[in-house]
Motif scaffolding. Structure first.
Motif, PDB file in Angstrom:
ATOM      1  N   ASP A 250       0.823  -1.207   0.000  1.00 29.13           N
ATOM      2  CA  ASP A 250       0.000   0.000   0.000  1.00 29.13           C
ATOM      3  C   ASP A 250       0.858   1.259   0.000  1.00 29.13           C
ATOM      4  O   ASP A 250       0.391   2.330  -0.382  1.00 29.13           O
ATOM      5  CB  ASP A 250      -0.939   0.020   1.214  1.00 29.13           C
ATOM      6  CG  ASP A 250      -2.036  -1.029   1.111  1.00 29.13           C
ATOM      7  OD1 ASP A 250      -2.431  -1.353  -0.023  1.00 29.13           O
ATOM      8  OD2 ASP A 250      -2.477  -1.536   2.155  1.00 29.13           O
ATOM      9  N   TYR A 251       2.104   1.165   0.434  1.00 27.60           N
ATOM     10  CA  TYR A 251       3.032   2.296   0.357  1.00 27.60           C
ATOM     11  C   TYR A 251       3.603   2.370  -1.047  1.00 27.60           C
ATOM     12  O   TYR A 251       4.011   1.366  -1.620  1.00 27.60           O
ATOM     13  CB  TYR A 251       4.176   2.122   1.356  1.00 27.60           C
ATOM     14  CG  TYR A 251       5.312   3.101   1.141  1.00 27.60           C
ATOM     15  CD1 TYR A 251       5.221   4.406   1.610  1.00 27.60           C
ATOM     16  CD2 TYR A 251       6.454   2.726   0.440  1.00 27.60           C
ATOM     17  CE1 TYR A 251       6.249   5.308   1.397  1.00 27.60           C
ATOM     18  CE2 TYR A 251       7.488   3.622   0.228  1.00 27.60           C
ATOM     19  CZ  TYR A 251       7.385   4.912   0.708  1.00 27.60           C
ATOM     20  OH  TYR A 251       8.395   5.807   0.487  1.00 27.60           O
ATOM     21  N   TYR A 252       3.623   3.595  -1.615  1.00 29.29           N
ATOM     22  CA  TYR A 252       4.166   3.692  -2.963  1.00 29.29           C
ATOM     23  C   TYR A 252       5.265   4.732  -3.125  1.00 29.29           C
ATOM     24  O   TYR A 252       6.036   4.685  -4.093  1.00 29.29           O
ATOM     25  CB  TYR A 252       3.050   3.953  -3.988  1.00 29.29           C
ATOM     26  CG  TYR A 252       2.513   5.366  -4.015  1.00 29.29           C
ATOM     27  CD1 TYR A 252       3.163   6.366  -4.737  1.00 29.29           C
ATOM     28  CD2 TYR A 252       1.342   5.697  -3.344  1.00 29.29           C
ATOM     29  CE1 TYR A 252       2.653   7.664  -4.788  1.00 29.29           C
ATOM     30  CE2 TYR A 252       0.833   6.985  -3.386  1.00 29.29           C
ATOM     31  CZ  TYR A 252       1.495   7.960  -4.110  1.00 29.29           C
ATOM     32  OH  TYR A 252       0.997   9.244  -4.154  1.00 29.29           O
ATOM     33  N   GLY A 253       5.387   5.706  -2.229  1.00 26.84           N
ATOM     34  CA  GLY A 253       6.427   6.712  -2.413  1.00 26.84           C
ATOM     35  C   GLY A 253       6.385   7.752  -1.310  1.00 26.84           C
ATOM     36  O   GLY A 253       5.618   7.645  -0.353  1.00 26.84           O
ATOM     37  N   ALA A 254       7.248   8.760  -1.450  1.00 28.85           N
ATOM     38  CA  ALA A 254       7.355   9.776  -0.407  1.00 28.85           C
ATOM     39  C   ALA A 254       7.483  11.165  -1.015  1.00 28.85           C
ATOM     40  O   ALA A 254       7.930  11.330  -2.162  1.00 28.85           O
ATOM     41  CB  ALA A 254       8.563   9.488   0.490  1.00 28.85           C
ATOM     42  N   ASP A 255       7.061  12.152  -0.233  1.00 25.25           N
ATOM     43  CA  ASP A 255       7.230  13.568  -0.562  1.00 25.25           C
ATOM     44  C   ASP A 255       6.617  13.914  -1.921  1.00 25.25           C
ATOM     45  O   ASP A 255       5.434  13.762  -2.106  1.00 25.25           O
ATOM     46  CB  ASP A 255       8.702  13.955  -0.483  1.00 25.25           C
ATOM     47  CG  ASP A 255       9.258  13.789   0.924  1.00 25.25           C
ATOM     48  OD1 ASP A 255       8.464  13.923   1.889  1.00 25.25           O
ATOM     49  OD2 ASP A 255      10.452  13.500   1.085  1.00 25.25           O
ATOM     50  N   ASP A 256       7.430  14.333  -2.888  1.00 23.72           N
ATOM     51  CA  ASP A 256       6.904  14.810  -4.169  1.00 23.72           C
ATOM     52  C   ASP A 256       6.656  13.694  -5.179  1.00 23.72           C
ATOM     53  O   ASP A 256       6.216  13.958  -6.303  1.00 23.72           O
ATOM     54  CB  ASP A 256       7.874  15.824  -4.788  1.00 23.72           C
ATOM     55  CG  ASP A 256       7.953  17.103  -3.962  1.00 23.72           C
ATOM     56  OD1 ASP A 256       6.961  17.424  -3.277  1.00 23.72           O
ATOM     57  OD2 ASP A 256       8.999  17.770  -3.991  1.00 23.72           O
ATOM     58  N   ARG A 411       1.779  -2.315  -8.597  1.00 24.11           N
ATOM     59  CA  ARG A 411       1.844  -3.521  -7.773  1.00 24.11           C
ATOM     60  C   ARG A 411       2.355  -4.706  -8.569  1.00 24.11           C
ATOM     61  O   ARG A 411       3.066  -5.566  -8.025  1.00 24.11           O
ATOM     62  CB  ARG A 411       0.454  -3.815  -7.185  1.00 24.11           C
ATOM     63  CG  ARG A 411       0.024  -2.793  -6.145  1.00 24.11           C
ATOM     64  CD  ARG A 411      -1.441  -2.939  -5.753  1.00 24.11           C
ATOM     65  NE  ARG A 411      -1.850  -1.879  -4.856  1.00 24.11           N
ATOM     66  CZ  ARG A 411      -1.900  -1.982  -3.523  1.00 24.11           C
ATOM     67  NH1 ARG A 411      -1.575  -3.123  -2.950  1.00 24.11           N
ATOM     68  NH2 ARG A 411      -2.279  -0.957  -2.791  1.00 24.11           N
ATOM     69  N   GLN A 412       2.013  -4.758  -9.845  1.00 19.56           N
ATOM     70  CA  GLN A 412       2.510  -5.837 -10.688  1.00 19.56           C
ATOM     71  C   GLN A 412       4.011  -5.684 -10.954  1.00 19.56           C
ATOM     72  O   GLN A 412       4.759  -6.661 -10.969  1.00 19.56           O
ATOM     73  CB  GLN A 412       1.749  -5.851 -12.015  1.00 19.56           C
ATOM     74  CG  GLN A 412       2.178  -6.946 -12.979  1.00 19.56           C
ATOM     75  CD  GLN A 412       1.878  -8.344 -12.446  1.00 19.56           C
ATOM     76  OE1 GLN A 412       0.915  -8.536 -11.707  1.00 19.56           O
ATOM     77  NE2 GLN A 412       2.713  -9.310 -12.815  1.00 19.56           N
ATOM     78  N   LEU A 413       4.446  -4.449 -11.141  1.00 18.98           N
ATOM     79  CA  LEU A 413       5.857  -4.203 -11.418  1.00 18.98           C
ATOM     80  C   LEU A 413       6.734  -4.422 -10.191  1.00 18.98           C
ATOM     81  O   LEU A 413       7.875  -4.874 -10.296  1.00 18.98           O
ATOM     82  CB  LEU A 413       6.047  -2.773 -11.935  1.00 18.98           C
ATOM     83  CG  LEU A 413       5.446  -2.463 -13.301  1.00 18.98           C
ATOM     84  CD1 LEU A 413       5.459  -0.958 -13.556  1.00 18.98           C
ATOM     85  CD2 LEU A 413       6.189  -3.192 -14.413  1.00 18.98           C
TER      86      LEU A 413
END
Length: 422
Positions: A250-256, A411-413
């Motif tokens: 469910d986490y995908y990235g941070a900040d910008d 999610r697949q990648l």
């Protein structure tokens, strides 16, 4: 020892302008490590402004005003502040001269009304305005209270803040610590569900963790107070790692970072390519992808198949399936994804078909129902059903649909599994 921001202007209360000054000042206060717990917007009314000053001055050490410094009768900030603290306004000849010179440089003559901007509370220091005609003030009307005033024009305020206010605050001992934050971004989980998973972290004091929801996503802000950014980052890093481990995919990235930039990075790293087929989103997915610099490395193009004839002629959707299942269906989404992938010869094909509203919904297929198709390497294809609900509104449904499609691909990648053909 905290600050309060007071923005003066009826136009903000009416919603005629966006209060970007408060956002800017809040960020700047954090960089100086100055706590900030309250913001107030008040109209151009001296009595109400006095009420705001009375409350704010009782709970903070720094008052920061924006707006109400112009030449018109409703610009009453300095006059009201002086009246509240019981001191007279005095005209400063150096301010009059500065205003006159600025008018002359523009080939104009200073009007009588502009002399009003040269009136400041007795005993206050000038906060110079390099570009505009309205100066601000730096004033300590009583022990332990400092007042700053700025014009409402953002560009003028920014320069005045960085050139004069920040050096003054640092000279008074502020700015020895900073408040540094990281924003962790999540998709595919609700705010309450994520909050339940990470609830023990909300009791931390340094760093602190706080949740907030955006358009379809959830964020966790992790903030630390320290003498410098490096020390703050060291405090944040172990907590950030633990939160990411708890959230999983469910986490995908941070900040910008956003889903388009994250997907782009994954595609570039794997040397794979993407094409898209859109119906209800009308090109929004393609726009998100092409807003990322260098996206031509992996994004080859797309088809906006708004009409069913385009789905049939360009994407190879079976007209009998359109008739049987409807354009908004898993079957059609999968055929759209496979069709654009094959037509443009890319590794991946991603499609969106749905009902963005406000019309077009039925009991069985309500507004907000969206199907996303994903065709992968080989002839593998699958689809995902999303129900976003009609209350979101058309533009938001389009936005979250495009991001949901990117998230399904992400999610697949990140964790590839064999796609299940229908």
């Amino acid at each position: 020892m905290s600050a309060e921001i007071i923005c003066v202007g009826t136009e903000m209360l009416l919603g005629d302008i966006l209060n970007s000054n408060a956002q800017y000042l809040a960020q700047q206060l954090a960089q100086l490590g100055i706590p900030h717990y309250y913001q107030t917007v008040v109209g151009d009314n001296p009595e109400r402004l006095k009420e705001v000053i009375e409350i704010a001055a009782s709970r903070v050490k720094i008052l920061i005003f924006t707006g109400g410094l112009g030449p018109t009768p409703d610009d009453l900030t300095c006059e009201t502040i002086a009246d509240f603290f019981g001191v007279p306004l005095v005209e400063r000849a150096d301010i009059v001269e500065d205003i006159a010179q600025k008018f002359a440089q523009r080939g104009r003559v200073m009007s009588a009304n502009n002399r009003k901007q040269a009136l400041i509370p007795q005993g206050a220091d000038i906060l110079p305005n390099p570009t505009g005609t309205a100066p601000g003030i730096i004033w300590q009307p009583r022990t332990g209270l400092t007042i700053f005033t700025f014009p409402g024009v953002p560009s003028e305020m920014y320069r005045m803040w960085t050139q004069t206010a920040v050096p003054f605050l640092k000279s008074q001992g502020w700015g020895k610590e900073i408040i540094y934050s990281r924003s962790l971004r999540f998709w595919g989980i609700g705010e309450s569900a994520l909050a339940e998973k990470v609830a023990p972290y909300f009791d931390l004091t340094n760093p602190t963790v706080a949740p907030y929801a955006g358009k379809g996503e959830v964020r966790l802000r992790v903030s630390a107070k320290a003498t410098d950014a490096t020390t703050a980052e060291a405090l944040i890093a172990p907590i950030q790692k633990q939160l990411i481990e708890i959230a999983g995919l469910d986490y995908y990235g941070a900040d910008d970072e956003n889903l388009a930039s994250v997907v782009g990075k994954l595609l570039r790293e794997s040397r794979e390519t993407l094409s898209v087929a859109e119906s209800c989103t009308g090109g929004e997915l393609g726009q998100m992808l092409t807003e990322i610099s260098g996206s031509s490395d992996y994004f080859w193009g797309g088809v906006i198949s708004y009409d069913n004839s385009v789905k049939v002629k360009l994407l190879g959707v079976n007209p009998e399936d359109l008739e049987k299942f409807g354009a908004v269906s898993a079957t059609v989404a999968e055929q759209m994804a496979r069709g654009v992938k094959n037509h443009l010869s890319t590794t991946w094909g991603l499609s969106i078909t749905g009902i963005a509203g406000p019309t077009g919904g039925t009991d069985t297929k309500p507004v907000g129902l969206v199907y996303i198709g994903l065709a992968g390497p080989g002839d593998e294809v699958t689809s995902f059903e999303h129900k976003f609900g009609s209350i979101r509104g058309r533009s938001l449904i389009r936005y979250v649909s495009a991001n949901a499609a990117l998230d399904n691909l992400r999610r697949q990648l990140v964790k590839p599994t064999k796609l299940s053909p229908r």
